[in-house]
Design a protein around this motif. Structure first.
Motif: not given
Length: 100
Positions: A20-29, A9-11, A35-39, A46-51
């Motif tokens: 504190g990670l950049s959007v680019r870092q998050i997308r790189y991972y 549920v998290i953007s 990691i496996f966000p839902e779309r 969309k990310y979870s607290f576990a993510d």
């Protein structure tokens, strides 16, 4: 029933602020399949607290100099160990009729 930690549920902007990670870092991972966000239907991640917890572990390991392929390997081993533990627990429960 899934835990609140697993609900996606998290953007990405909020993940950026929390970690504190950049959007680019998050997308790189995500590209590295760590990691496996839902779309959503519109393609929003969309990310979870576990993510978020996973991302923080990844960031810590990267700061220690661990490469992403090593992190992915370690995560796969951790998941395998968890699955084996769950199977053994199920077998013990079935054998000794626990959880009834």
């Amino acid at each position: 029933m899934s835990s609140y930690k697993d609900k996606k549920v998290i953007s990405i902007g909020t993940v950026n602020e929390l970690t504190g990670l950049s959007v680019r870092q998050i997308r790189y991972y995500e590209e590295r399949e760590l990691i496996f966000p839902e779309r959503t239907k519109r393609g929003t991640r969309k990310y979870s607290f576990a993510d978020i917890e996973t991302l923080m572990k990844i960031a810590d390991k990267r700061e220690e100099g661990v490469q992403t392929y090593e992190i992915k390997r370690d995560m796969a081993n951790d998941n395998k160990d968890h699955m084996i533990e769950q199977m053994l627990r199920g077998q013990l429960n079935a054998h000794f009729r626990l959880n009834k």
